[in-house]
Scaffold this motif. Structure first.
Motif, PDB file in Angstrom:
ATOM      1  N   GLU A   1       4.897 -11.020  -7.624  1.00  7.32           N
ATOM      2  CA  GLU A   1       3.790 -11.703  -6.940  1.00  7.32           C
ATOM      3  C   GLU A   1       3.374 -10.938  -5.690  1.00  7.32           C
ATOM      4  OE1 GLU A   1       3.883 -16.041  -6.801  1.00  7.32           O
ATOM      5  OE2 GLU A   1       5.845 -15.969  -7.781  1.00  7.32           O
ATOM      6  N   PRO A   2       2.925  -9.703  -5.839  1.00  7.02           N
ATOM      7  CA  PRO A   2       2.748  -8.826  -4.678  1.00  7.02           C
ATOM      8  C   PRO A   2       1.513  -9.102  -3.818  1.00  7.02           C
ATOM      9  CG  PRO A   2       2.057  -7.705  -6.663  1.00  7.02           C
ATOM     10  CD  PRO A   2       2.647  -9.016  -7.111  1.00  7.02           C
ATOM     11  N   ARG A   3       0.468  -9.720  -4.366  1.00  8.98           N
ATOM     12  CA  ARG A   3      -0.801  -9.869  -3.641  1.00  8.98           C
ATOM     13  C   ARG A   3      -1.324  -8.494  -3.200  1.00  8.98           C
ATOM     14  NH1 ARG A   3      -0.296 -11.620   1.098  1.00  8.98           N
ATOM     15  NH2 ARG A   3      -2.533 -11.935   1.356  1.00  8.98           N
ATOM     16  N   HIS A   4      -1.247  -7.521  -4.081  1.00  8.57           N
ATOM     17  CA  HIS A   4      -1.682  -6.161  -3.754  1.00  8.57           C
ATOM     18  C   HIS A   4      -1.955  -5.414  -5.054  1.00  8.57           C
ATOM     19  CE1 HIS A   4      -1.475  -2.031  -2.164  1.00  8.57           C
ATOM     20  NE2 HIS A   4      -1.703  -2.564  -0.972  1.00  8.57           N
ATOM     21  N   PRO A   5      -2.987  -4.556  -5.083  1.00  8.82           N
ATOM     22  CA  PRO A   5      -3.315  -3.840  -6.325  1.00  8.82           C
ATOM     23  C   PRO A   5      -2.272  -2.809  -6.740  1.00  8.82           C
ATOM     24  CG  PRO A   5      -4.705  -3.081  -4.524  1.00  8.82           C
ATOM     25  CD  PRO A   5      -3.994  -4.298  -4.033  1.00  8.82           C
ATOM     26  N   SER A   6      -1.443  -2.346  -5.801  1.00 11.45           N
ATOM     27  CA  SER A   6      -0.405  -1.359  -6.108  1.00 11.45           C
ATOM     28  C   SER A   6       0.937  -1.895  -5.613  1.00 11.45           C
ATOM     29  CB  SER A   6      -0.720  -0.015  -5.449  1.00 11.45           C
ATOM     30  OG  SER A   6       0.277   0.931  -5.745  1.00 11.45           O
ATOM     31  N   PRO A   7       1.617  -2.699  -6.428  1.00 11.16           N
ATOM     32  CA  PRO A   7       2.864  -3.342  -5.981  1.00 11.16           C
ATOM     33  C   PRO A   7       3.931  -2.375  -5.498  1.00 11.16           C
ATOM     34  CG  PRO A   7       2.068  -4.352  -8.004  1.00 11.16           C
ATOM     35  CD  PRO A   7       1.217  -3.141  -7.784  1.00 11.16           C
ATOM     36  N   ALA A   8       4.091  -1.234  -6.180  1.00 10.66           N
ATOM     37  CA  ALA A   8       5.136  -0.288  -5.778  1.00 10.66           C
ATOM     38  C   ALA A   8       4.827   0.318  -4.412  1.00 10.66           C
ATOM     39  CB  ALA A   8       5.277   0.808  -6.831  1.00 10.66           C
ATOM     40  N   ARG A   9       3.564   0.642  -4.162  1.00 13.73           N
ATOM     41  CA  ARG A   9       3.189   1.187  -2.847  1.00 13.73           C
ATOM     42  C   ARG A   9       3.410   0.147  -1.761  1.00 13.73           C
ATOM     43  NH1 ARG A   9      -2.067   2.608  -1.530  1.00 13.73           N
ATOM     44  NH2 ARG A   9      -1.226   3.978   0.081  1.00 13.73           N
ATOM     45  N   LEU A  10       3.079  -1.094  -2.062  1.00 18.28           N
ATOM     46  CA  LEU A  10       3.283  -2.152  -1.077  1.00 18.28           C
ATOM     47  C   LEU A  10       4.763  -2.331  -0.775  1.00 18.28           C
ATOM     48  CD1 LEU A  10       2.319  -4.516   0.679  1.00 18.28           C
ATOM     49  CD2 LEU A  10       2.512  -5.969  -1.360  1.00 18.28           C
ATOM     50  N   ALA A  11       5.616  -2.310  -1.804  1.00 19.03           N
ATOM     51  CA  ALA A  11       7.053  -2.499  -1.590  1.00 19.03           C
ATOM     52  C   ALA A  11       7.592  -1.473  -0.602  1.00 19.03           C
ATOM     53  CB  ALA A  11       7.786  -2.398  -2.928  1.00 19.03           C
ATOM     54  N   ARG A  12       7.226  -0.216  -0.798  1.00 20.32           N
ATOM     55  CA  ARG A  12       7.705   0.838   0.095  1.00 20.32           C
ATOM     56  C   ARG A  12       7.114   0.663   1.496  1.00 20.32           C
ATOM     57  NH1 ARG A  12       6.556   6.113   1.737  1.00 20.32           N
ATOM     58  NH2 ARG A  12       8.418   7.453   1.861  1.00 20.32           N
ATOM     59  N   ALA A  13       5.830   0.306   1.580  1.00 23.37           N
ATOM     60  CA  ALA A  13       5.187   0.114   2.877  1.00 23.37           C
ATOM     61  C   ALA A  13       5.832  -1.031   3.651  1.00 23.37           C
ATOM     62  CB  ALA A  13       3.700  -0.148   2.693  1.00 23.37           C
ATOM     63  N   LEU A  14       6.217  -2.083   2.953  1.00 21.50           N
ATOM     64  CA  LEU A  14       6.890  -3.203   3.611  1.00 21.50           C
ATOM     65  C   LEU A  14       8.217  -2.756   4.227  1.00 21.50           C
ATOM     66  CD1 LEU A  14       6.212  -5.900   0.891  1.00 21.50           C
ATOM     67  CD2 LEU A  14       5.482  -6.099   3.278  1.00 21.50           C
ATOM     68  N   ALA A  15       8.984  -1.993   3.474  1.00 24.54           N
ATOM     69  CA  ALA A  15      10.266  -1.508   3.986  1.00 24.54           C
ATOM     70  C   ALA A  15      10.060  -0.612   5.198  1.00 24.54           C
ATOM     71  CB  ALA A  15      11.013  -0.766   2.878  1.00 24.54           C
TER      72      ALA A  15
ATOM     73  N   VAL B   1      13.485 -14.069  17.870  1.00 23.24           N
ATOM     74  CA  VAL B   1      13.090 -13.690  16.513  1.00 23.24           C
ATOM     75  C   VAL B   1      13.835 -12.419  16.090  1.00 23.24           C
ATOM     76  CG1 VAL B   1      10.773 -14.699  16.709  1.00 23.24           C
ATOM     77  CG2 VAL B   1      11.152 -12.310  17.386  1.00 23.24           C
ATOM     78  N   PHE B   2      13.719 -12.081  14.817  1.00 20.55           N
ATOM     79  CA  PHE B   2      14.128 -10.768  14.342  1.00 20.55           C
ATOM     80  C   PHE B   2      12.999  -9.787  14.631  1.00 20.55           C
ATOM     81  CE2 PHE B   2      15.679 -13.829  11.022  1.00 20.55           C
ATOM     82  CZ  PHE B   2      16.991 -13.877  11.445  1.00 20.55           C
ATOM     83  N   PRO B   3      13.304  -8.515  14.850  1.00 21.85           N
ATOM     84  CA  PRO B   3      12.209  -7.548  15.008  1.00 21.85           C
ATOM     85  C   PRO B   3      11.397  -7.437  13.716  1.00 21.85           C
ATOM     86  CG  PRO B   3      14.338  -6.441  14.844  1.00 21.85           C
ATOM     87  CD  PRO B   3      14.629  -7.899  14.980  1.00 21.85           C
ATOM     88  N   GLY B   4      10.095  -7.293  13.875  1.00 21.97           N
ATOM     89  CA  GLY B   4       9.228  -7.177  12.709  1.00 21.97           C
ATOM     90  C   GLY B   4       7.774  -7.295  13.094  1.00 21.97           C
ATOM     91  N   GLY B   5       6.899  -7.112  12.114  1.00 21.59           N
ATOM     92  CA  GLY B   5       5.475  -7.202  12.369  1.00 21.59           C
ATOM     93  C   GLY B   5       4.690  -6.865  11.119  1.00 21.59           C
ATOM     94  N   ARG B   6       3.380  -6.802  11.264  1.00 19.41           N
ATOM     95  CA  ARG B   6       2.529  -6.603  10.090  1.00 19.41           C
ATOM     96  C   ARG B   6       2.535  -5.142   9.638  1.00 19.41           C
ATOM     97  NH1 ARG B   6      -2.646  -7.943  13.710  1.00 19.41           N
ATOM     98  NH2 ARG B   6      -3.181  -5.852  14.447  1.00 19.41           N
ATOM     99  N   VAL B   7       2.212  -4.962   8.384  1.00 19.32           N
ATOM    100  CA  VAL B   7       2.140  -3.631   7.789  1.00 19.32           C
ATOM    101  C   VAL B   7       0.940  -2.887   8.357  1.00 19.32           C
ATOM    102  CG1 VAL B   7       1.790  -2.361   5.632  1.00 19.32           C
ATOM    103  CG2 VAL B   7       3.297  -4.351   5.680  1.00 19.32           C
ATOM    104  N   ASP B   8       1.172  -1.653   8.770  1.00 20.72           N
ATOM    105  CA  ASP B   8       0.122  -0.767   9.264  1.00 20.72           C
ATOM    106  C   ASP B   8      -0.300   0.159   8.118  1.00 20.72           C
ATOM    107  OD1 ASP B   8      -1.080   0.506  11.961  1.00 20.72           O
ATOM    108  OD2 ASP B   8      -0.444   2.143  10.636  1.00 20.72           O
ATOM    109  N   ARG B   9      -1.545   0.622   8.160  1.00 19.85           N
ATOM    110  CA  ARG B   9      -2.000   1.499   7.070  1.00 19.85           C
ATOM    111  C   ARG B   9      -1.168   2.780   6.997  1.00 19.85           C
ATOM    112  NH1 ARG B   9      -7.943   3.553   9.233  1.00 19.85           N
ATOM    113  NH2 ARG B   9      -7.240   4.559  11.168  1.00 19.85           N
ATOM    114  N   GLY B  10      -0.601   3.212   8.129  1.00 21.67           N
ATOM    115  CA  GLY B  10       0.245   4.393   8.131  1.00 21.67           C
ATOM    116  C   GLY B  10       1.554   4.202   7.388  1.00 21.67           C
ATOM    117  N   ASP B  11       1.956   2.948   7.161  1.00 20.81           N
ATOM    118  CA  ASP B  11       3.200   2.685   6.450  1.00 20.81           C
ATOM    119  C   ASP B  11       3.111   3.064   4.973  1.00 20.81           C
ATOM    120  OD1 ASP B  11       4.334   1.612   8.785  1.00 20.81           O
ATOM    121  OD2 ASP B  11       3.525  -0.377   8.348  1.00 20.81           O
ATOM    122  N   TYR B  12       1.908   3.163   4.452  1.00 25.83           N
ATOM    123  CA  TYR B  12       1.750   3.491   3.031  1.00 25.83           C
ATOM    124  C   TYR B  12       2.013   4.967   2.742  1.00 25.83           C
ATOM    125  CZ  TYR B  12      -0.167  -1.152   2.239  1.00 25.83           C
ATOM    126  OH  TYR B  12      -0.309  -2.515   2.145  1.00 25.83           O
ATOM    127  N   GLY B  13       1.951   5.807   3.746  1.00 19.99           N
ATOM    128  CA  GLY B  13       2.150   7.235   3.503  1.00 19.99           C
ATOM    129  C   GLY B  13       3.221   7.878   4.355  1.00 19.99           C
TER     130      GLY B  13
END
Length: 239
Positions: A89-103, A59-71
């Motif tokens: 289509e973010p499935r999140h109340p704050s799309p911009a915060r989610l985008a950064r957390a995903l990265a 696989v490629f390295p990766g995994g689920r978003v942790d709450r620490g990724d938001y800050g």
């Protein structure tokens, strides 16, 4: 060439129908590409055979978003075009915060699983939680090289579901090609050409994203495919 399937019976066990539908968790994956040889090579790792999810698969390295990724802090931010596309289509109340957390999740998980830092040198700083091992390396995440390749949501009949975004970055953006000592959760990591990946035991979604990654290297402005299941049918749209 026949298009690889989004999901196949070899990708894992099926959910007991009596268990109900499981909500997918946000996740992120990073495809690191080397161009210092006769053909491009991608970073891949083999999962431990004891893992409950995709055991022994490459696989490629990766995994689920942790709450620490938001800050978590970073040396740079996402390119504006990438950040905007991630808010669709973010499935999140704050799309911009989610985008950064995903990265940030993609960068953090790559370090945790392979020991490689997509980062810029910085003063080591104290931290808590999932980011502590990364930030104590004397590095800050570098988000600017990331491009958005694809998105896929695990089908509803799987017992573990992820809403995964796939990023790509050049290996030249890594602090070093040598993994940090005592880091790495994957059994084995390797740089492999796109041709060589055909002989690896890969999840079907990984094969799809590899094909998309090869095409994106030739055309960086391609739209990102979005693969999911709606009302029991596989649906492919673009972002």
């Amino acid at each position: 060439m026949t298009e690889p399937a989004f999901d196949s019976k070899d990708d894992g066990e099926a959910l007991d129908p009596a268990s109900g539908v499981i909500r997918p968790r946000h996740a992120a994956t990073l495809i690191v590409v080397r161009d210092d040889g006769p053909a491009p090579r991608v970073l891949m790792g083999r999962r431990n055979r004891g893992h409950a999810f995709m055991a022994s698969k490459w696989v490629f390295p990766g995994g689920r978003v942790d709450r620490g990724d938001y800050g978590a802090p970073s040396a740079t931010e996402l390119a504006p075009e990438v950040a905007v596309r991630l808010t669709t289509e973010p499935r999140h109340p704050s799309p911009a915060r989610l985008a950064r957390a995903l990265a940030l999740a993609a960068v953090r998980e790559t370090f945790e699983e392979t020991g490689l830092l997509l980062a810029r040198s910085a003063q080591a700083r104290p931290a808590a939680g999932a980011w502590r091992p990364f930030l104590t390396q004397g590095a800050l995440p570098d988000l600017s090289p990331l491009s958005f390749v694809a998105r896929a949501i695990t089908p509803p009949y799987r017992p573990r579901r992820f809403d995964a975004r796939f990023f790509m970055a050049p290996a030249s953006a890594l602090l070093s090609l040598e993994p940090q000592p005592d880091c790495g959760e994957l059994d084995e990591i390797a740089w492999v050409t796109f041709e060589e990946t055909r002989d690896l035991d890969l999840p079907s979604i990984t094969r799809m994203v590899l094909r998309e990654s090869a095409l994106r290297l030739k055309d960086p402005n391609r739209p990102a495919p979005f693969m999911r299941f709606l009302r029991g049918n596989a649906v492919l749209t673009e972002l």
